[in-house]
Design a protein around this motif. Structure first.
Motif, PDB file in Angstrom:
ATOM      1  N   ALA A 213      -1.311  -5.970   2.295  1.00 16.30           N
ATOM      2  CA  ALA A 213      -2.754  -6.004   2.066  1.00 16.30           C
ATOM      3  C   ALA A 213      -3.471  -5.191   3.126  1.00 16.30           C
ATOM      4  O   ALA A 213      -3.195  -5.335   4.324  1.00 16.30           O
ATOM      5  CB  ALA A 213      -3.258  -7.446   2.091  1.00 16.30           C
ATOM      6  N   GLY A 214      -4.406  -4.348   2.685  1.00 14.56           N
ATOM      7  CA  GLY A 214      -5.228  -3.576   3.603  1.00 14.56           C
ATOM      8  C   GLY A 214      -6.677  -3.992   3.481  1.00 14.56           C
ATOM      9  O   GLY A 214      -7.287  -3.844   2.422  1.00 14.56           O
ATOM     10  N   GLY A 215      -7.273  -4.561   4.535  1.00 15.16           N
ATOM     11  CA  GLY A 215      -8.679  -4.957   4.512  1.00 15.16           C
ATOM     12  C   GLY A 215      -8.959  -5.984   3.435  1.00 15.16           C
ATOM     13  O   GLY A 215      -8.243  -6.980   3.276  1.00 15.16           O
ATOM     14  N   THR A 216     -10.008  -5.727   2.633  1.00 12.57           N
ATOM     15  CA  THR A 216     -10.352  -6.671   1.561  1.00 12.57           C
ATOM     16  C   THR A 216      -9.376  -6.595   0.395  1.00 12.57           C
ATOM     17  O   THR A 216      -9.528  -7.320  -0.596  1.00 12.57           O
ATOM     18  CB  THR A 216     -11.788  -6.424   1.064  1.00 12.57           C
ATOM     19  OG1 THR A 216     -11.965  -5.032   0.774  1.00 12.57           O
ATOM     20  CG2 THR A 216     -12.802  -6.850   2.110  1.00 12.57           C
ATOM     21  N   GLY A 217      -8.351  -5.740   0.517  1.00 15.12           N
ATOM     22  CA  GLY A 217      -7.236  -5.754  -0.429  1.00 15.12           C
ATOM     23  C   GLY A 217      -6.439  -7.047  -0.324  1.00 15.12           C
ATOM     24  O   GLY A 217      -5.488  -7.264  -1.079  1.00 15.12           O
ATOM     25  N   LEU A 218      -6.861  -7.939   0.577  1.00 11.71           N
ATOM     26  CA  LEU A 218      -6.260  -9.266   0.670  1.00 11.71           C
ATOM     27  C   LEU A 218      -6.592 -10.108  -0.560  1.00 11.71           C
ATOM     28  O   LEU A 218      -5.825 -11.002  -0.939  1.00 11.71           O
ATOM     29  CB  LEU A 218      -6.782  -9.976   1.933  1.00 11.71           C
ATOM     30  CG  LEU A 218      -6.325 -11.410   2.158  1.00 11.71           C
ATOM     31  CD1 LEU A 218      -4.819 -11.454   2.437  1.00 11.71           C
ATOM     32  CD2 LEU A 218      -7.101 -12.040   3.312  1.00 11.71           C
TER      33      LEU A 218
END
Length: 344
Positions: A213-218
């Protein structure tokens, strides 16, 4: 009467949900819902209705010929929808666009329930929706119309399917369209959502999982973990959550709650900023250790900005490892003027 929920996921990322009875063939069920799945004969002879069952159990019977569906194809999850009778909820990938089946995305109303500000980095948006609008696959997204703007933004669900309260993790962008609305939005304000959409979603778990996950890609991984939390854990799951700045590292306490309740789940966090005070400085690829890669016998899911996707792809080539499956979704934070294709 026993019914099962069938998710039809089309080539263009549109998903439609239909309720299929325990004695009904999927093709007939789709037609009943006015979805024209590909077909010619409907007798198991031509193979035109061939799709892929991504998850679920079903019966194919024996009323089709080998030329329409070989034993090898059936073992790989291919099905003939004119013969397929579900024995559980199923996800089916349809190899044509939704428009070819005379269907498409639907819109539904929502009301603002809550906005939580996560420091200076992000918001968590909670929306209440009608109970009949709660279907989606964990990992998918919707378009949210920004009130008064005539524009929309796309966000992945961070909540689990089936709940009348949907949540989304939204990056705070100074001057951004959605961020500006969120700063002055009022409770019970009406919105319109369109979807669900996206081919990035959790498949059946048959081997260890590595989430990146990258940033709000969580967000989509919070949805996936909510679903996995309710399932027996037979495989290890590890999440690597990377951000640019210390303040971008949000909802770590929620990941800790998952780790406490799911013995097979672990996670790692890292911050790229060279001046970070976090214990792990660097990029996600630096923490993709061999014990998480299982010599390639792993399904990898990645949601992050394009440079992160490209870096992970390059990393796999560098270490000469090809995972069993690699699913990814790229997103770009919204600019202040022009709408972009996808934002997590």
């Amino acid at each position: 009467m026993t019914t099962y929920r069938i998710a039809l996921n089309f080539e263009d990322g549109v998903t439609r949900f239909v309720d299929c009875s325990a004695q009904e063939k999927v093709l007939d069920c789709a037609f009943r819902h006015r979805i024209n799945l590909p077909m010619d004969c409907s007798d198991g002879v031509c193979g035109t209705c061939k799709c892929r069952a991504e998850s679920g159990t079903y019966d194919l019977g024996d009323e089709y010929i080998e030329e329409a569906l070989t034993q090898d194809e059936a073992e790989k999850g291919l099905v003939l929808t004119c013969q397929m009778v579900p024995r559980s909820d199923c996800v089916i990938s349809v190899p044509v666009p939704s428009t070819a089946c005379k269907t498409g995305t639907g819109s539904f109303p929502a009301t603002l329930a809550d906005i939580s500000r996560l420091g200076e980095a992000a918001y968590e948006l909670a929306l209440d929706v009608p109970s009949e609008s709660t279907g989606f696959l964990p990992g998918q997204y919707v378009n949210i119309d920004v009130p008064g703007s005539g524009q929309h933004r796309s966000y992945s669900f961070s909540s689990s399917p089936g709940n009348s309260r949907m949540t989304f993790l939204i990056k705070q962008v100074n001057g951004g369209l959605m961020s500006s609305w969120l700063s002055s939005a009022t409770e019970k304000e009406a919105l319109t959502l369109t979807g669900p959409m996206g081919s990035f979603y959790l498949r059946s778990v048959t081997r260890p999982l590595l989430f990146l996950a990258g940033g709000t890609g969580l967000a989509p991984f919070l949805s996936m973990l909510s679903v996995l939390q309710e399932q027996p854990a037979n495989h290890k799951i590890h999440l690597i959550y990377g951000v640019t700045r210390d303040q971008d590292l949000v909802l770590v306490e929620r990941l800790a709650e998952f780790a406490q309740s799911m013995p097979h789940f672990t996670f790692t966090t890292c911050v790229a900023d060279s001046q970070t005070r976090h214990e792990r400085q660097g990029f996600v690829t630096q923490y993709m250790r061999p014990e998480y890669l299982h010599d390639g016998a792993v399904d990898v899911y990645l949601c992050g900005p394009p440079p992160m996707v490209e870096a992970v792809q390059k990393h796999f080539k560098t270490i000469a490892l090809e995972p069993s499956n690699f699913y990814y979704e790229k997103f770009t934070p919204n600019a202040t003027t022009a709408p972009l294709e996808k934002a997590a």
